[in-house]
Design a protein around this motif. Structure first.
Motif, PDB file in Angstrom:
ATOM      1  N   MET A  65      -3.050  12.025   5.890  1.00  0.00           N
ATOM      2  CA  MET A  65      -2.155  11.073   5.232  1.00  0.00           C
ATOM      3  C   MET A  65      -1.760   9.971   6.206  1.00  0.00           C
ATOM      4  SD  MET A  65      -1.735  12.065   2.089  1.00  0.00           S
ATOM      5  CE  MET A  65      -0.288  11.129   1.577  1.00  0.00           C
ATOM      6  N   LYS A  66      -1.868   8.730   5.761  1.00  0.00           N
ATOM      7  CA  LYS A  66      -1.413   7.596   6.545  1.00  0.00           C
ATOM      8  C   LYS A  66      -0.681   6.624   5.624  1.00  0.00           C
ATOM      9  CE  LYS A  66      -4.765   7.645  10.336  1.00  0.00           C
ATOM     10  NZ  LYS A  66      -5.813   6.880  11.065  1.00  0.00           N
ATOM     11  N   ASP A  67       0.549   6.295   5.979  1.00  0.00           N
ATOM     12  CA  ASP A  67       1.368   5.382   5.173  1.00  0.00           C
ATOM     13  C   ASP A  67       1.479   5.837   3.723  1.00  0.00           C
ATOM     14  OD1 ASP A  67       1.700   3.700   7.418  1.00  0.00           O
ATOM     15  OD2 ASP A  67      -0.224   2.731   7.009  1.00  0.00           O
ATOM     16  N   GLY A  68       1.573   7.161   3.541  1.00  0.00           N
ATOM     17  CA  GLY A  68       1.774   7.715   2.214  1.00  0.00           C
ATOM     18  C   GLY A  68       0.539   7.816   1.349  1.00  0.00           C
ATOM     19  N   ALA A  69      -0.631   7.525   1.917  1.00  0.00           N
ATOM     20  CA  ALA A  69      -1.868   7.588   1.143  1.00  0.00           C
ATOM     21  C   ALA A  69      -2.909   8.415   1.887  1.00  0.00           C
ATOM     22  CB  ALA A  69      -2.403   6.179   0.895  1.00  0.00           C
ATOM     23  N   VAL A  70      -3.844   8.974   1.119  1.00  0.00           N
ATOM     24  CA  VAL A  70      -4.924   9.752   1.739  1.00  0.00           C
ATOM     25  C   VAL A  70      -5.846   8.815   2.505  1.00  0.00           C
ATOM     26  CG1 VAL A  70      -6.885  11.264   1.316  1.00  0.00           C
ATOM     27  CG2 VAL A  70      -4.832  11.482  -0.085  1.00  0.00           C
ATOM     28  N   ALA A  71      -6.149   9.212   3.736  1.00  0.00           N
ATOM     29  CA  ALA A  71      -7.051   8.422   4.572  1.00  0.00           C
ATOM     30  C   ALA A  71      -8.061   9.350   5.215  1.00  0.00           C
ATOM     31  CB  ALA A  71      -6.254   7.675   5.642  1.00  0.00           C
TER      32      ALA A  71
END
Length: 234
Positions: free
Chosen positions: A141-147
């Motif tokens: 998770m990065k900045d609230g999104a899947v990465a």
């Protein structure tokens, strides 16, 4: 039940001589008492200051050396048990996440041993502890999104046939195989180095399985000792 059969790359020997672990496979059942997890977690947090285990400091130092051996910086990315215990020492407690996660975090804190919990039904193939090539995929998770990212070349990771499930050995678990209380099949791995007595590793495993049986009495559990030395495999 189908027991998980993790494999360990032979190259791990030079990075962590004497590494051994308990592999615990679980066919889950309905949870009847979530309070067991919170009680165990509270007790574990108190144990650090009330009477820590004798091997805690030595085991933490040994894991830090192992992390340095494959290029990680333990001050920035410590092993999982070290990270949990530092949070407890700083905050006095650990917030609840999920009954199953709370239970295995409690064992990690009290016994100063990295413990991973995985939804093994989400795996493709068996778990493997390997030295990364640097091209594998890892979801986070990065900045609230899947990465998606890749491990460093030479980094020790757990993976399956799709990609990395845990980076820097036991530092950060991925999203795809993340464990929660509703998983039908669970896999736990308790990872130790020679600085932790072998009987203490078995005791930690017994505490985890006892907690699981109390929380979900119908669970079927299989425990196996694994290591780079075939003589250490039961």
């Amino acid at each position: 039940m189908n027991s998980v059969k993790p494999s360990i790359d032979s190259g791990i020997t030079r990075i962590a001589p004497g590494f051994r672990a308990l592999s615990i496979s679980v066919e889950a059942a309905a949870i009847v008492d979530t309070g067991i997890a919170s009680e165990t977690l509270s007790r574990a947090c108190r144990s650090i200051s009330d009477g820590d285990v004798a091997w805690a400091e030595a085991h933490s130092s040994a894991w830090a050396e192992v992390f340095r051996a494959f290029g990680a910086k333990p001050q920035r990315t410590p092993c999982s048990s070290d990270a949990l215990r530092k949070r407890v020492l700083r905050d006095g407690s650990l917030p609840s996440i999920d009954p199953i996660v709370d239970l295995y975090n409690a064992i990690s804190i009290e016994y100063a041993v990295p413990v991973g919990g995985e939804n093994i039904a989400a795996y493709v193939g068996e778990p493997s502890l390997v030295i990364a090539e640097g091209t594998e995929s890892f979801d986070t998770m990065k900045d609230g999104a899947v990465a998606h990212e890749s491990p460093n070349r030479g980094e020790v990771v757990w993976r399956d046939e799709i990609g990395v499930t845990c980076r820097r050995w036991n530092w950060r678990q991925g999203i795809r195989t993340r464990l929660s209380a509703d998983a039908p099949q669970m896999w736990f791995i308790l990872e130790s180095l020679p600085a932790m007595p072998l009987d203490a590793l078995h005791e930690a495993g017994e505490r985890l399985t006892q907690g699981l049986h109390r929380m979900m009495p119908g669970a079927v559990i299989d425990t196996r000792l694994i290591g780079v030395d075939p003589d250490n495999t039961l």
